[in-house]
Scaffold this motif. Structure first.
Motif, mmCIF file in Angstrom:
data_model
loop_
_atom_site.group_PDB
_atom_site.id
_atom_site.type_symbol
_atom_site.label_atom_id
_atom_site.label_comp_id
_atom_site.label_asym_id
_atom_site.label_seq_id
_atom_site.Cartn_x
_atom_site.Cartn_y
_atom_site.Cartn_z
ATOM 1 N N VAL A 66 43.043 29.582 27.234
ATOM 2 C CA VAL A 66 42.335 28.570 28.016
ATOM 3 C C VAL A 66 41.387 29.256 28.986
ATOM 4 O O VAL A 66 41.799 30.122 29.764
ATOM 5 N N VAL A 67 40.112 28.863 28.929
ATOM 6 C CA VAL A 67 39.110 29.353 29.872
ATOM 7 C C VAL A 67 38.478 28.121 30.504
ATOM 8 O O VAL A 67 37.868 27.315 29.797
ATOM 9 N N SER A 68 38.634 27.974 31.828
ATOM 10 C CA SER A 68 38.122 26.777 32.496
ATOM 11 C C SER A 68 37.130 27.161 33.580
ATOM 12 O O SER A 68 37.001 28.332 33.958
ATOM 13 N N GLN A 69 36.440 26.149 34.098
ATOM 14 C CA GLN A 69 35.481 26.397 35.172
ATOM 15 C C GLN A 69 36.190 26.748 36.472
ATOM 16 O O GLN A 69 35.651 27.462 37.317
ATOM 17 N N ASP A 70 37.417 26.256 36.660
ATOM 18 C CA ASP A 70 38.212 26.596 37.844
ATOM 19 C C ASP A 70 39.111 27.767 37.482
ATOM 20 O O ASP A 70 40.252 27.591 37.034
ATOM 21 N N VAL A 71 38.582 28.975 37.640
ATOM 22 C CA VAL A 71 39.316 30.184 37.239
ATOM 23 C C VAL A 71 40.412 30.478 38.254
ATOM 24 O O VAL A 71 40.166 30.505 39.460
ATOM 25 N N LEU A 72 41.621 30.684 37.755
ATOM 26 C CA LEU A 72 42.766 30.987 38.619
ATOM 27 C C LEU A 72 43.072 32.472 38.527
ATOM 28 O O LEU A 72 43.416 32.989 37.455
ATOM 29 N N LEU A 73 42.948 33.157 39.659
ATOM 30 C CA LEU A 73 43.250 34.585 39.731
ATOM 31 C C LEU A 73 44.299 34.820 40.805
ATOM 32 O O LEU A 73 44.381 34.074 41.785
ATOM 33 N N VAL A 74 45.113 35.856 40.610
ATOM 34 C CA VAL A 74 46.121 36.220 41.600
ATOM 35 C C VAL A 74 45.606 37.394 42.419
ATOM 36 O O VAL A 74 44.710 38.137 41.991
ATOM 37 N N ASN A 75 46.172 37.564 43.606
ATOM 38 C CA ASN A 75 45.729 38.642 44.507
ATOM 39 C C ASN A 75 46.317 39.970 44.034
ATOM 40 O O ASN A 75 47.274 40.493 44.597
ATOM 41 N N ASP A 76 45.744 40.475 42.959
ATOM 42 C CA ASP A 76 46.227 41.711 42.341
ATOM 43 C C ASP A 76 45.023 42.437 41.745
ATOM 44 O O ASP A 76 43.876 42.067 42.002
ATOM 45 N N THR A 77 45.284 43.434 40.938
ATOM 46 C CA THR A 77 44.195 44.228 40.378
ATOM 47 C C THR A 77 43.494 43.479 39.245
ATOM 48 O O THR A 77 44.008 42.483 38.712
ATOM 49 N N VAL A 120 41.588 45.470 43.618
ATOM 50 C CA VAL A 120 42.281 44.212 43.957
ATOM 51 C C VAL A 120 41.229 43.136 44.205
ATOM 52 O O VAL A 120 40.276 43.341 44.961
ATOM 53 N N VAL A 121 41.393 41.977 43.569
ATOM 54 C CA VAL A 121 40.350 40.940 43.590
ATOM 55 C C VAL A 121 40.408 40.053 44.829
ATOM 56 O O VAL A 121 39.482 39.291 45.084
ATOM 57 N N GLY A 122 41.504 40.123 45.606
ATOM 58 C CA GLY A 122 41.637 39.261 46.784
ATOM 59 C C GLY A 122 42.256 37.917 46.440
ATOM 60 O O GLY A 122 42.455 37.571 45.270
ATOM 61 N N GLU A 123 42.582 37.154 47.480
ATOM 62 C CA GLU A 123 43.196 35.840 47.282
ATOM 63 C C GLU A 123 42.246 34.938 46.503
ATOM 64 O O GLU A 123 41.103 34.738 46.886
ATOM 65 N N GLN A 124 42.745 34.417 45.368
ATOM 66 C CA GLN A 124 41.965 33.555 44.476
ATOM 67 C C GLN A 124 40.674 34.245 43.990
ATOM 68 O O GLN A 124 39.707 33.576 43.627
ATOM 69 N N GLY A 125 40.672 35.578 44.005
ATOM 70 C CA GLY A 125 39.543 36.331 43.491
ATOM 71 C C GLY A 125 38.279 36.199 44.313
ATOM 72 O O GLY A 125 37.164 36.291 43.782
ATOM 73 N N HIS A 126 38.439 36.041 45.654
ATOM 74 C CA HIS A 126 37.265 35.771 46.494
ATOM 75 C C HIS A 126 36.305 36.964 46.579
ATOM 76 O O HIS A 126 35.159 36.804 46.996
ATOM 77 N N ARG A 127 36.752 38.156 46.170
ATOM 78 C CA ARG A 127 35.862 39.319 46.207
ATOM 79 C C ARG A 127 34.927 39.373 45.004
ATOM 80 O O ARG A 127 34.063 40.257 44.937
ATOM 81 N N LEU A 128 35.100 38.465 44.063
ATOM 82 C CA LEU A 128 34.259 38.435 42.873
ATOM 83 C C LEU A 128 33.377 37.197 42.894
ATOM 84 O O LEU A 128 33.710 36.187 43.510
ATOM 85 N N SER A 129 32.262 37.277 42.178
ATOM 86 C CA SER A 129 31.394 36.102 42.044
ATOM 87 C C SER A 129 32.007 35.128 41.046
ATOM 88 O O SER A 129 32.940 35.469 40.297
ATOM 89 N N GLY A 130 31.456 33.911 41.015
ATOM 90 C CA GLY A 130 31.968 32.915 40.081
ATOM 91 C C GLY A 130 31.825 33.361 38.641
ATOM 92 O O GLY A 130 32.737 33.177 37.819
ATOM 93 N N GLY A 131 30.692 33.973 38.310
ATOM 94 C CA GLY A 131 30.487 34.456 36.949
ATOM 95 C C GLY A 131 31.433 35.575 36.586
ATOM 96 O O GLY A 131 31.932 35.647 35.452
ATOM 97 N N GLN A 132 31.711 36.465 37.537
ATOM 98 C CA GLN A 132 32.648 37.564 37.274
ATOM 99 C C GLN A 132 34.060 37.020 37.040
ATOM 100 O O GLN A 132 34.786 37.501 36.162
#
Length: 590
Positions: A423-434, A475-487
């Motif tokens: 599943v790949v959605s527009q609301d990407v769920l990432l954990v605060n990990d690598t 580490v991507v940060g909480e909910q991946g806030h260190r990355l852009s939406g496209g990343q």
């Protein structure tokens, strides 16, 4: 809640039995200790040495030394018993923490997706965090009530044996203390309930603010958020002061009444013995000491009652979480899914959310043959993502059926079904990990670095990952806030590719990409989708021209269906959407 407490108590019954043994031993030691105190004081006031000891040739000094040795031995037993009770209670607390937290965690994750998402995250986190403390408090203070009650009974018997009249006076004073505490307890309980509710709302507010931190910063709303939060804390401060006031009254009352008791008992004892010190001092000394110990136990009993009253607020919160009557749970059991052989079919699927008058989906029917691609298009809120959620198994239809090779999805084992999905959605769920941990999240079994890199390359994510400070270990940060939406979307696609799914569900999978990145990722998706069954939820119609079937969804219904050319020729909703997107695209304007 009661069942969980019983389960915890049964699991640690050895600790509880040992605690009960040392409590009984403490009671026996205390009873014997006061007997020795009474005899020692009598000996010091001139009472003759007991005849059996005289026959053994033991003098007054020898008798005094024997009594002192017995006092020391009994006090050693009593102190050791108290120490063991404390150690066992500490171990029990640790076991509660270690056992109950996983149980609560499993309970929360066992809720259906729809049920769990109806709670605020901060609210769930608060209830989960207080559950071990609440249960430990309930069991610990109930155990203390039993042990303190036993010791209080021992001291009470000593007081009655020393002087029933003095006991009546002490009973009247204890009654006054009890009335004072009975007046305070319900007020402490009510104040604690209010404080607990406010702390839960504050925890939810903190979590909510952290979840929209980017929005707060980008909309200059930090000041308003701080003012709103300060207003909540002001209300909490008032109720905390009220609770502290009620609590603060307990200790002064507990200090005043024993002093008053000592004065009155001294006067009354003088009257009873007519001032004869040899009669008054042994009984009075033993009585006052036993009364003081009894008072300590009564204060402890009162504290236990108060703690249990305060604990009711937390119990209500945990009870509400554990109550199964108003909750739905993730489906367990069913036939294992071995692989799609023929097709997926929606037959008259309807979905009504509780509390909503209008249906979210009405009579949705379509076929998705194995190895084909089906696209869903339509306006926002039309029901496209809801269809995808139904297929994933996050929610169940309220009417109709979803058939997998002729078998109702509700009769399949949900875990085995979802393990075959990507599943790949527009609301990407990432954990605060690598980066690597996010790509492999949810994938069972050992995964090599080569497999991770290959999945990232297939999703066109390898380029930006290698430019990060620590590459795949960043580490991507909480909910991946260190990355852009496209990343974030490319990481989500890499995660799906790594799973090698049989059914690929793309819900606005390229919505956060620019046109160049979208074109490259679209090529990657086409290459990866070859030979797989694909459900696409699309906003940009140019990305689904080659789909085997396109469904146009509007108001929860399928209003058009067909191939791209067929729908354009029909001149309906799809054709209108196509014309609008073509006329607004940069390439078209150029």
């Amino acid at each position: 809640m009661a069942r969980l407490i019983r389960h915890t108590a049964r699991g640690e019954k050895r600790l509880l039995l040992l605690n009960t043994f040392f409590t009984l031993l403490l009671g026996v030691a205390e009873a014997c200790l006061f007997t020795m105190i009474y005899r020692t004081v009598k000996l010091l006031t001139g009472t003759p040495v007991p005849e059996p000891l005289q026959q053994l040739g033991i003098t007054r000094g020898g008798t005094f030394m024997i009594l002192l040795g017995a006092l020391l031995f009994l006090q050693l037993i009593a102190s050791s018993s108290r120490a063991m009770i404390g150690i066992l209670s500490g171990r029990f607390t640790a076991r509660c923490q270690a056992e109950i937290m996983p149980l609560i965690h499993r309970h929360i994750l066992g809720l259906s997706y729809g049920c769990a998402s109806s709670f605020k995250i901060g609210d769930l986190a608060r209830r989960a965090s207080i559950a071990p403390t609440v249960i430990n408090t309930e069991i610990t203070y109930t155990s203390l009530l039993i042990s303190d009650g036993l010791l209080a009974l021992v001291y009470l018997m000593i007081l009655v044996l020393v002087s029933p009249w003095l006991m009546l006076l002490a009973f009247g004073l204890a009654l006054g203390m009890g009335l004072a505490q009975s007046w305070l307890r319900p007020r402490i309980r009510d104040a604690a309930q209010i404080v607990e509710n406010q702390q839960r709302h504050i925890s939810s507010s903190i979590t909510a603010d952290l979840q929209v931190l980017r929005l707060l910063h980008s909309s200059a709303s930090i000041g308003e958020a701080n003012r709103r939060f300060a207003g909540q804390l002001h209300g909490l401060e008032i109720n905390l002061r009220r609770l502290a006031t009620f609590r603060s009254l307990l200790e002064p009352i507990a200090e005043l009444l024993p002093t008053l008791a000592a004065v009155l008992i001294g006067l009354f004892s003088w009257k009873l013995t007519q001032g004869r010190t040899e009669l008054m001092i042994p009984g009075l000394a033993t009585f006052v000491l036993a009364l003081q110990r009894l008072n300590v136990r009564l204060v402890s009993i009162g504290k236990s009652f108060n703690m249990l009253a305060e604990n009711l607020a937390g119990i209500d919160q945990v009870n509400n979480l554990l109550n199964k009557d108003d909750k739905t749970y993730r489906r367990r059991g069913g036939a294992p899914f071995a692989g799609l052989q023929q097709e997926i079919r929606f037959e008259g699927v309807t979905l009504n959310y509780p509390g909503r008058s209008a249906a979210s989906l009405s009579d949705v029917s379509f076929r998705l043959p194995r190895g084909s691609t089906l696209a869903l298009v339509g306006a926002s809120g039309a029901g496209k993502s809801t269809i995808a959620d139904l297929l994933v198994g996050l929610i169940d239809p309220t009417g109709g059926r979803i058939l997998i090779d002729g078998r109702d999805l509700r009769h399949l084992d949900l875990d085995s079904w979802q393990q075959r999905l990507g599943v790949v959605s527009q609301d990407v769920l990432l954990v605060n990990d690598t980066i690597a941990a996010n790509i492999t999240y949810g994938v069972s079994g050992p995964i090599s670095d080569l497999e991770i890199h290959q999945a990232a390359e297939a999703a066109f994510a390898d380029g930006f990952i290698n430019q990060l400070p620590h590459g795949y270990d960043t580490v991507v940060g909480e909910q991946g806030h260190r990355l852009s939406g496209g990343q974030r979307q490319r990481l989500s696609l890499a995660r799906a590719i790594l799973r090698q799914p049989e059914l690929l569900i793309l819900d606005e999978a390229t919505s956060a990409l620019d046109s160049h990145s979208e074109s490259r990722v679209h090529q990657a998706i086409q290459a990866f989708s070859s030979g797989r069954t694909v459900l696409v939820v699309a906003h940009r119609l140019s990305s689904i021209q080659d789909a085997g079937m396109i469904l146009v969804v509007d108001g929860g219904r399928i209003v058009e269906r067909g191939h791209h050319d067929q729908l354009l020729a029909a001149g309906g909703t799809y054709a209108g959407l196509w014309q609008r997107q073509q006329s607004s695209s940069p390439a078209r304007r150029t």
